[in-house]
Every structure is written in C-alpha cells, then in structure tokens.
Design a protein around this motif. Structure first.
Motif, mmCIF file in Angstrom:
data_model
loop_
_atom_site.group_PDB
_atom_site.id
_atom_site.type_symbol
_atom_site.label_atom_id
_atom_site.label_comp_id
_atom_site.label_asym_id
_atom_site.label_seq_id
_atom_site.Cartn_x
_atom_site.Cartn_y
_atom_site.Cartn_z
ATOM 1 N N CYS A 160 -27.577 28.471 -16.181
ATOM 2 C CA CYS A 160 -26.216 28.514 -16.709
ATOM 3 C C CYS A 160 -25.436 27.343 -16.118
ATOM 4 C CB CYS A 160 -25.531 29.818 -16.311
ATOM 5 S SG CYS A 160 -26.302 31.290 -17.013
ATOM 6 N N PRO A 161 -24.716 26.599 -16.947
ATOM 7 C CA PRO A 161 -23.927 25.492 -16.396
ATOM 8 C C PRO A 161 -22.753 26.024 -15.572
ATOM 9 C CG PRO A 161 -23.519 25.719 -18.742
ATOM 10 C CD PRO A 161 -24.603 26.695 -18.389
ATOM 11 N N ALA A 162 -22.381 25.293 -14.554
ATOM 12 C CA ALA A 162 -21.264 25.694 -13.699
ATOM 13 C C ALA A 162 -19.951 25.579 -14.469
ATOM 14 C CB ALA A 162 -21.215 24.810 -12.454
ATOM 15 N N ILE A 163 -18.990 26.382 -14.087
ATOM 16 C CA ILE A 163 -17.643 26.277 -14.649
ATOM 17 C C ILE A 163 -16.693 25.961 -13.502
ATOM 18 C CG2 ILE A 163 -17.124 28.744 -14.460
ATOM 19 C CD1 ILE A 163 -15.730 28.490 -17.214
ATOM 20 N N THR A 164 -15.788 25.043 -13.742
ATOM 21 C CA THR A 164 -14.825 24.660 -12.707
ATOM 22 C C THR A 164 -13.411 24.735 -13.281
ATOM 23 O OG1 THR A 164 -15.007 22.324 -13.306
ATOM 24 C CG2 THR A 164 -16.446 23.108 -11.540
ATOM 25 N N ILE A 165 -12.450 24.909 -12.382
ATOM 26 C CA ILE A 165 -11.041 24.948 -12.763
ATOM 27 C C ILE A 165 -10.341 23.770 -12.095
ATOM 28 C CG2 ILE A 165 -8.878 26.242 -12.660
ATOM 29 C CD1 ILE A 165 -10.540 28.800 -12.321
ATOM 30 N N THR A 166 -9.541 23.052 -12.873
ATOM 31 C CA THR A 166 -8.700 21.995 -12.299
ATOM 32 C C THR A 166 -7.251 22.273 -12.683
ATOM 33 O OG1 THR A 166 -9.097 20.592 -14.227
ATOM 34 C CG2 THR A 166 -10.486 20.209 -12.310
ATOM 35 N N PRO A 167 -6.298 21.989 -11.817
ATOM 36 C CA PRO A 167 -6.488 21.523 -10.445
ATOM 37 C C PRO A 167 -7.053 22.651 -9.578
ATOM 38 C CG PRO A 167 -4.169 21.987 -10.841
ATOM 39 C CD PRO A 167 -4.882 22.195 -12.148
ATOM 40 N N SER A 168 -7.825 22.269 -8.584
ATOM 41 C CA SER A 168 -8.486 23.275 -7.749
ATOM 42 C C SER A 168 -7.586 23.789 -6.632
ATOM 43 C CB SER A 168 -9.772 22.711 -7.162
ATOM 44 O OG SER A 168 -9.485 21.574 -6.378
ATOM 45 N N CYS A 217 6.377 25.591 -7.461
ATOM 46 C CA CYS A 217 7.556 26.342 -7.043
ATOM 47 C C CYS A 217 7.725 27.552 -7.952
ATOM 48 C CB CYS A 217 8.805 25.459 -7.148
ATOM 49 S SG CYS A 217 8.748 24.046 -6.029
ATOM 50 N N ILE A 218 8.484 28.527 -7.496
ATOM 51 C CA ILE A 218 8.759 29.715 -8.308
ATOM 52 C C ILE A 218 9.389 29.257 -9.617
ATOM 53 C CG2 ILE A 218 10.144 31.827 -8.450
ATOM 54 C CD1 ILE A 218 9.794 32.102 -5.410
ATOM 55 N N GLY A 219 8.851 29.763 -10.738
ATOM 56 C CA GLY A 219 9.369 29.422 -12.054
ATOM 57 C C GLY A 219 8.814 28.126 -12.636
ATOM 58 N N GLU A 220 7.998 27.403 -11.882
ATOM 59 C CA GLU A 220 7.418 26.128 -12.350
ATOM 60 C C GLU A 220 6.030 26.383 -12.930
ATOM 61 O OE1 GLU A 220 5.669 22.539 -9.832
ATOM 62 O OE2 GLU A 220 7.857 22.596 -9.710
ATOM 63 N N GLU A 221 5.821 26.011 -14.183
ATOM 64 C CA GLU A 221 4.547 26.274 -14.868
ATOM 65 C C GLU A 221 3.453 25.324 -14.387
ATOM 66 O OE1 GLU A 221 4.189 27.328 -19.254
ATOM 67 O OE2 GLU A 221 3.489 25.245 -19.213
ATOM 68 N N VAL A 222 2.269 25.877 -14.194
ATOM 69 C CA VAL A 222 1.077 25.102 -13.832
ATOM 70 C C VAL A 222 0.062 25.278 -14.963
ATOM 71 C CG1 VAL A 222 -0.798 24.789 -12.178
ATOM 72 C CG2 VAL A 222 1.459 25.501 -11.375
ATOM 73 N N THR A 223 -0.537 24.183 -15.408
ATOM 74 C CA THR A 223 -1.566 24.251 -16.442
ATOM 75 C C THR A 223 -2.930 24.089 -15.787
ATOM 76 O OG1 THR A 223 -0.089 23.366 -18.115
ATOM 77 C CG2 THR A 223 -2.444 23.211 -18.572
ATOM 78 N N PHE A 224 -3.839 25.007 -16.105
ATOM 79 C CA PHE A 224 -5.204 24.962 -15.595
ATOM 80 C C PHE A 224 -6.149 24.610 -16.730
ATOM 81 C CE2 PHE A 224 -3.026 27.964 -12.811
ATOM 82 C CZ PHE A 224 -3.345 27.440 -11.573
ATOM 83 N N THR A 225 -7.199 23.889 -16.397
ATOM 84 C CA THR A 225 -8.230 23.535 -17.367
ATOM 85 C C THR A 225 -9.585 23.915 -16.787
ATOM 86 O OG1 THR A 225 -6.906 21.681 -18.152
ATOM 87 C CG2 THR A 225 -9.232 21.678 -18.751
#
Length: 166
Positions: A98-106, A111-119
């Motif tokens: 099975c190929p590995a899966i990674t999340i970025t940013p790692s 800050c509270i209320g600040e959206e973070v996008t993960f890939t």
C-alpha cells in the motif's frame, strides 16, 4: 564418449533450468504499473502466454509479446508467469504494498479562528478526514480553542486502507 555425453546432457539440463527467467521488479505499490519481459529465453517456441495471479491485470495483449505491463490493484504477494509452446515456464513473485499517505503541512500553526488547509498525498480512490472538513485529498480546519488538535486522514485504494495523523 559416455562421460562427454553425460557432461553435455548435464550442461543442457542446467541451461534449460536456469536460462528462463522474467526481467522486472519484485516490488510495487497498489496503483502502479510495472513492465515484465522475457530474460535469456533464446528462441521462443511457437507462442508465449503471460498471466498474473490475484491483484493485478495485464495491459494489452497477453500472447506472443516479449514484454507486458502489469497494473497492480491489490496489496499482497502476486505472481507474474510466462509459458511458451515448448512447455518452458518462468515466474516472478511481486510484493505489492500500500502506498504511504502523508498530510501537509505536517506541523501547522494557526491562531483561533484562522483556517488551515491540509493536503493528503494524491492517488487514493477515497479520503475520510477526522478533525477537519474535507472529502477529497484536501480539507480545512479552523481551531476554536487554544491547544493541540489532531487531524487524521484515511485513504482507500484497492484493498489498501492507510491512515495518517498529525
């Protein structure tokens, strides 16, 4: 003369047993395709037929071709085999992972209320996120309190299910 014949026959048998093999990788990942070819077969008798056991499929023709492409669909140990019209055979066992899966940013910081996008790494058929909102290989998270938070993604491809958390 008897010894010369025995030596010749022994060399012929040794050549027949060791000469046929398949060139190609013995490892692969689900979702990858690999090339396999005849190795040291000399003259091929009449026909050549390729096969693969279990978790893969041959792209294109399986007959009368010196090279085949196998696309891997399931994890496990599978066998690529070839047969010719003289009854000679060869095979290679292939460990498909099975190929590995990674999340970025790692190591995200927000800050509270600040959206973070993960890939998450691409290539999976489906993604399920925990601790973040997403349905494909991207998701968003907006912290509502200070402290550490866990985001996980599970990717599914074939019979592979891989989870990564940060």
């Amino acid at each position: 003369m008897k010894y010369l014949f025995t030596l010749f026959f022994s060399l012929l048998v040794f050549f027949q047993v060791t000469a046929q093999h398949i060139n190609g990788s013995s490892t692969a990942n689900v979702g990858e395709c690999s090339l396999y070819s005849l190795g040291n077969w000399g003259d091929v008798c009449v026909t050549v037929d390729w096969s693969v056991s279990g978790g893969g499929s041959i792209s294109g023709s399986t007959s009368n071709t010196p090279v085949v492409e196998v696309c891997w669909t399931q994890a496990g140990t599978h066998t690529v085999s070839v047969y010719d019209g003289c009854g000679r055979t060869a095979s290679i066992d292939v460990l498909v992972s099975c190929p590995a899966i990674t999340i970025t940013p790692s190591t995200p910081a927000a800050c509270i209320g600040e959206e973070v996008t993960f890939t998450a790494s691409s290539g999976y058929d489906s993604y399920v996120w925990s601790g973040a909102n997403g349905s494909s290989n991207t998701a968003t998270f907006t912290p509502t309190s200070a402290g550490s938070h866990t985001v996980s993604v599970t990717g599914t491809k074939g019979n592979c299910t891989v989870t990564e958390s940060i």
